[in-house]
Design a protein around this motif. Structure first.
Motif, PDB file in Angstrom:
ATOM      1  N   ALA A  33       0.883  -1.397  -0.128  1.00  0.00           N
ATOM      2  CA  ALA A  33      -0.016   0.089   0.032  1.00  0.00           C
ATOM      3  C   ALA A  33       0.963   1.272  -0.077  1.00  0.00           C
ATOM      4  O   ALA A  33       1.846   1.257   0.769  1.00  0.00           O
ATOM      5  N   ILE A  34       0.686   2.072  -0.843  1.00  0.00           N
ATOM      6  CA  ILE A  34       1.464   3.332  -0.777  1.00  0.00           C
ATOM      7  C   ILE A  34       0.455   4.715  -1.495  1.00  0.00           C
ATOM      8  O   ILE A  34      -0.364   4.446  -2.315  1.00  0.00           O
ATOM      9  N   LYS A  35       0.772   5.715  -0.706  1.00  0.00           N
ATOM     10  CA  LYS A  35      -0.223   6.954  -1.191  1.00  0.00           C
ATOM     11  C   LYS A  35       0.667   7.567  -2.278  1.00  0.00           C
ATOM     12  O   LYS A  35       1.686   7.300  -2.503  1.00  0.00           O
ATOM     13  N   PRO A  36      -0.209   8.392  -2.975  1.00  0.00           N
ATOM     14  CA  PRO A  36       0.012   9.027  -4.087  1.00  0.00           C
ATOM     15  C   PRO A  36       1.362   9.956  -3.920  1.00  0.00           C
ATOM     16  O   PRO A  36       2.155  10.081  -4.733  1.00  0.00           O
ATOM     17  N   THR A  37       1.188  10.750  -2.834  1.00  0.00           N
ATOM     18  CA  THR A  37       2.530  11.543  -2.359  1.00  0.00           C
ATOM     19  C   THR A  37       3.696  10.679  -2.308  1.00  0.00           C
ATOM     20  O   THR A  37       4.715  11.248  -2.751  1.00  0.00           O
ATOM     21  N   GLN A  38       3.582   9.438  -1.573  1.00  0.00           N
ATOM     22  CA  GLN A  38       4.834   8.821  -1.278  1.00  0.00           C
ATOM     23  C   GLN A  38       5.277   8.246  -2.746  1.00  0.00           C
ATOM     24  O   GLN A  38       6.711   8.180  -2.992  1.00  0.00           O
ATOM     25  N   LEU A  39       4.455   7.740  -3.680  1.00  0.00           N
ATOM     26  CA  LEU A  39       4.835   7.220  -4.757  1.00  0.00           C
ATOM     27  C   LEU A  39       5.408   8.429  -5.618  1.00  0.00           C
ATOM     28  O   LEU A  39       6.595   8.342  -6.212  1.00  0.00           O
ATOM     29  N   GLY A  40       4.789   9.777  -5.570  1.00  0.00           N
ATOM     30  CA  GLY A  40       5.506  10.727  -6.421  1.00  0.00           C
ATOM     31  C   GLY A  40       6.960  11.172  -5.732  1.00  0.00           C
ATOM     32  O   GLY A  40       8.074  11.418  -6.514  1.00  0.00           O
ATOM     33  N   SER A  41       7.188  11.074  -4.487  1.00  0.00           N
ATOM     34  CA  SER A  41       8.151  11.384  -3.705  1.00  0.00           C
ATOM     35  C   SER A  41       9.420  10.081  -4.337  1.00  0.00           C
ATOM     36  O   SER A  41      10.653  10.663  -4.516  1.00  0.00           O
ATOM     37  N   VAL A  42       9.185   9.043  -4.253  1.00  0.00           N
ATOM     38  CA  VAL A  42      10.088   7.939  -4.454  1.00  0.00           C
ATOM     39  C   VAL A  42      10.484   7.933  -5.787  1.00  0.00           C
ATOM     40  O   VAL A  42      11.468   7.958  -6.253  1.00  0.00           O
ATOM     41  N   THR A  43       9.359   8.259  -6.707  1.00  0.00           N
ATOM     42  CA  THR A  43       9.906   8.473  -8.307  1.00  0.00           C
ATOM     43  C   THR A  43      10.730   9.579  -8.479  1.00  0.00           C
ATOM     44  O   THR A  43      11.544   9.237  -9.298  1.00  0.00           O
ATOM     45  N   ALA A  44      10.414  10.580  -7.951  1.00  0.00           N
ATOM     46  CA  ALA A  44      11.192  11.849  -7.967  1.00  0.00           C
ATOM     47  C   ALA A  44      12.647  11.550  -7.610  1.00  0.00           C
ATOM     48  O   ALA A  44      13.442  12.028  -8.376  1.00  0.00           O
ATOM     49  N   LEU A  45      12.823  11.022  -6.538  1.00  0.00           N
ATOM     50  CA  LEU A  45      14.162  10.692  -5.958  1.00  0.00           C
ATOM     51  C   LEU A  45      14.937   9.607  -7.110  1.00  0.00           C
ATOM     52  O   LEU A  45      16.030   9.920  -7.192  1.00  0.00           O
ATOM     53  N   PHE A  46      14.324   8.646  -7.371  1.00  0.00           N
ATOM     54  CA  PHE A  46      14.947   8.042  -8.262  1.00  0.00           C
ATOM     55  C   PHE A  46      15.325   8.409  -9.468  1.00  0.00           C
ATOM     56  O   PHE A  46      15.936   7.968 -10.026  1.00  0.00           O
ATOM     57  N   THR A  47      14.169   9.460 -10.064  1.00  0.00           N
ATOM     58  CA  THR A  47      14.642   9.747 -11.262  1.00  0.00           C
ATOM     59  C   THR A  47      15.925  10.743 -11.154  1.00  0.00           C
ATOM     60  O   THR A  47      16.648  10.718 -12.150  1.00  0.00           O
ATOM     61  N   VAL A  48      16.045  11.349 -10.357  1.00  0.00           N
ATOM     62  CA  VAL A  48      17.304  12.401  -9.951  1.00  0.00           C
ATOM     63  C   VAL A  48      18.617  11.365 -10.059  1.00  0.00           C
ATOM     64  O   VAL A  48      19.538  11.519 -10.656  1.00  0.00           O
ATOM     65  N   VAL A  49      18.269   9.995  -9.328  1.00  0.00           N
ATOM     66  CA  VAL A  49      19.624   9.356  -9.374  1.00  0.00           C
ATOM     67  C   VAL A  49      19.801   8.733 -10.759  1.00  0.00           C
ATOM     68  O   VAL A  49      20.784   8.762 -10.984  1.00  0.00           O
ATOM     69  N   SER A  50      18.687   8.526 -11.579  1.00  0.00           N
ATOM     70  CA  SER A  50      18.657   7.956 -12.865  1.00  0.00           C
ATOM     71  C   SER A  50      19.322   8.984 -13.823  1.00  0.00           C
ATOM     72  O   SER A  50      20.223   8.574 -14.601  1.00  0.00           O
ATOM     73  N   VAL A  51      19.077  10.350 -13.851  1.00  0.00           N
ATOM     74  CA  VAL A  51      19.840  11.280 -14.608  1.00  0.00           C
ATOM     75  C   VAL A  51      21.219  11.311 -14.370  1.00  0.00           C
ATOM     76  O   VAL A  51      21.875  11.187 -15.304  1.00  0.00           O
ATOM     77  N   LEU A  52      21.609  11.274 -13.035  1.00  0.00           N
ATOM     78  CA  LEU A  52      23.107  11.251 -12.585  1.00  0.00           C
ATOM     79  C   LEU A  52      23.833  10.004 -13.329  1.00  0.00           C
ATOM     80  O   LEU A  52      24.911  10.182 -13.846  1.00  0.00           O
ATOM     81  N   ARG A  53      23.102   8.848 -13.010  1.00  0.00           N
ATOM     82  CA  ARG A  53      23.657   7.640 -13.621  1.00  0.00           C
ATOM     83  C   ARG A  53      23.724   7.543 -14.952  1.00  0.00           C
ATOM     84  O   ARG A  53      24.618   7.381 -15.329  1.00  0.00           O
ATOM     85  N   GLY A  54      22.936   7.956 -15.759  1.00  0.00           N
ATOM     86  CA  GLY A  54      22.935   7.963 -16.952  1.00  0.00           C
ATOM     87  C   GLY A  54      23.980   8.958 -17.462  1.00  0.00           C
ATOM     88  O   GLY A  54      24.631   8.366 -18.541  1.00  0.00           O
ATOM     89  N   TYR A  55      23.924  10.112 -17.053  1.00  0.00           N
ATOM     90  CA  TYR A  55      24.944  11.109 -17.580  1.00  0.00           C
ATOM     91  C   TYR A  55      26.617  10.604 -17.126  1.00  0.00           C
ATOM     92  O   TYR A  55      27.357  10.595 -18.239  1.00  0.00           O
ATOM     93  N   LEU A  56      26.593  10.183 -15.977  1.00  0.00           N
ATOM     94  CA  LEU A  56      28.110   9.492 -15.668  1.00  0.00           C
ATOM     95  C   LEU A  56      28.526   8.547 -16.607  1.00  0.00           C
ATOM     96  O   LEU A  56      29.667   8.247 -16.931  1.00  0.00           O
ATOM     97  N   ILE A  57      27.479   7.553 -16.796  1.00  0.00           N
ATOM     98  CA  ILE A  57      27.895   6.576 -17.725  1.00  0.00           C
ATOM     99  C   ILE A  57      28.122   6.794 -19.110  1.00  0.00           C
ATOM    100  O   ILE A  57      29.400   6.397 -19.396  1.00  0.00           O
ATOM    101  N   ARG A  58      27.226   7.694 -19.566  1.00  0.00           N
ATOM    102  CA  ARG A  58      27.714   8.225 -20.844  1.00  0.00           C
ATOM    103  C   ARG A  58      29.082   8.871 -20.812  1.00  0.00           C
ATOM    104  O   ARG A  58      29.786   8.839 -21.871  1.00  0.00           O
ATOM    105  N   ARG A  59      29.440   9.798 -19.884  1.00  0.00           N
ATOM    106  CA  ARG A  59      30.674  10.424 -20.158  1.00  0.00           C
ATOM    107  C   ARG A  59      31.900   9.497 -19.675  1.00  0.00           C
ATOM    108  O   ARG A  59      32.806   9.692 -20.398  1.00  0.00           O
ATOM    109  N   TYR A  60      31.466   8.402 -18.973  1.00  0.00           N
ATOM    110  CA  TYR A  60      32.695   7.433 -19.015  1.00  0.00           C
ATOM    111  C   TYR A  60      32.867   6.508 -20.245  1.00  0.00           C
ATOM    112  O   TYR A  60      34.279   6.489 -20.721  1.00  0.00           O
TER     113      TYR A  60
END
Length: 76
Positions: free
Chosen positions: A36-63
Protein backbone atom coordinates in the motif's frame (compact mmCIF):
# COMPACT_ATOMS: atom_id res chain seq x y z
CA UNK A 1 32.26 12.34 -29.28
CA UNK A 2 29.16 13.58 -27.56
CA UNK A 3 29.32 16.89 -25.70
CA UNK A 4 28.66 17.10 -21.97
CA UNK A 5 25.46 19.02 -22.71
CA UNK A 6 24.41 16.34 -25.21
CA UNK A 7 25.12 13.61 -22.67
CA UNK A 8 23.06 15.41 -20.06
CA UNK A 9 20.19 16.04 -22.49
CA UNK A 10 20.12 12.40 -23.54
CA UNK A 11 20.17 11.19 -19.92
CA UNK A 12 17.45 13.69 -18.97
CA UNK A 13 15.09 12.81 -21.84
CA UNK A 14 15.56 9.07 -21.30
CA UNK A 15 14.90 9.44 -17.59
CA UNK A 16 11.84 11.65 -18.08
CA UNK A 17 10.32 8.97 -20.31
CA UNK A 18 11.13 6.44 -17.59
CA UNK A 19 9.53 8.74 -15.01
CA UNK A 20 6.23 8.80 -16.88
CA UNK A 21 6.33 5.03 -17.40
CA UNK A 22 7.06 4.57 -13.69
CA UNK A 23 4.16 6.79 -12.60
CA UNK A 24 1.83 4.68 -14.73
CA UNK A 25 3.23 1.24 -13.89
CA UNK A 26 4.30 1.58 -10.25
CA UNK A 27 0.78 1.68 -8.74
CA UNK A 28 -0.07 -1.56 -10.56
CA UNK A 29 3.18 -3.21 -9.52
CA UNK A 30 2.72 -2.16 -5.88
CA UNK A 31 -0.87 -3.43 -5.95
CA UNK A 32 0.18 -6.80 -7.39
CA UNK A 33 2.87 -7.10 -4.70
CA UNK A 34 0.42 -6.13 -1.95
CA UNK A 35 2.21 -2.91 -1.04
CA UNK A 36 0.00 0.00 0.00
CA UNK A 37 1.43 3.37 -1.02
CA UNK A 38 -0.08 6.84 -1.02
CA UNK A 39 0.11 8.96 -4.19
CA UNK A 40 2.35 11.50 -2.45
CA UNK A 41 4.74 8.73 -1.41
CA UNK A 42 4.75 7.37 -4.94
CA UNK A 43 5.58 10.82 -6.32
CA UNK A 44 8.39 11.36 -3.81
CA UNK A 45 9.99 7.97 -4.36
CA UNK A 46 9.72 8.30 -8.13
CA UNK A 47 11.20 11.81 -8.06
CA UNK A 48 14.20 10.67 -6.00
CA UNK A 49 14.85 7.73 -8.26
CA UNK A 50 14.54 10.06 -11.25
CA UNK A 51 17.32 12.30 -9.95
CA UNK A 52 19.52 9.27 -9.32
CA UNK A 53 18.73 7.95 -12.80
CA UNK A 54 19.65 11.23 -14.55
CA UNK A 55 22.99 11.30 -12.73
CA UNK A 56 23.61 7.62 -13.45
CA UNK A 57 22.85 8.00 -17.15
CA UNK A 58 25.01 11.09 -17.47
CA UNK A 59 28.00 9.58 -15.66
CA UNK A 60 27.86 6.34 -17.63
CA UNK A 61 27.64 8.26 -20.91
CA UNK A 62 30.62 10.46 -19.96
CA UNK A 63 32.64 7.40 -18.88
CA UNK A 64 32.12 5.66 -22.21
CA UNK A 65 32.75 8.85 -24.18
CA UNK A 66 36.05 9.18 -22.33
CA UNK A 67 37.02 5.63 -23.23
CA UNK A 68 36.19 6.22 -26.89
CA UNK A 69 38.35 9.35 -26.99
CA UNK A 70 41.28 7.53 -25.39
CA UNK A 71 41.09 4.77 -28.01
CA UNK A 72 40.43 7.13 -30.92
CA UNK A 73 41.88 10.57 -30.13
CA UNK A 74 40.49 13.42 -32.24
CA UNK A 75 42.58 14.16 -35.30
CA UNK A 76 44.03 17.66 -35.51
Amino acid sequence: MQSKKGSFTEALVSTLVGYVVSLVCAPVIFWVCGVAIKPTQLGSVTALFTVVSVLRGYLIRRYFNGRIVKKNPPKS
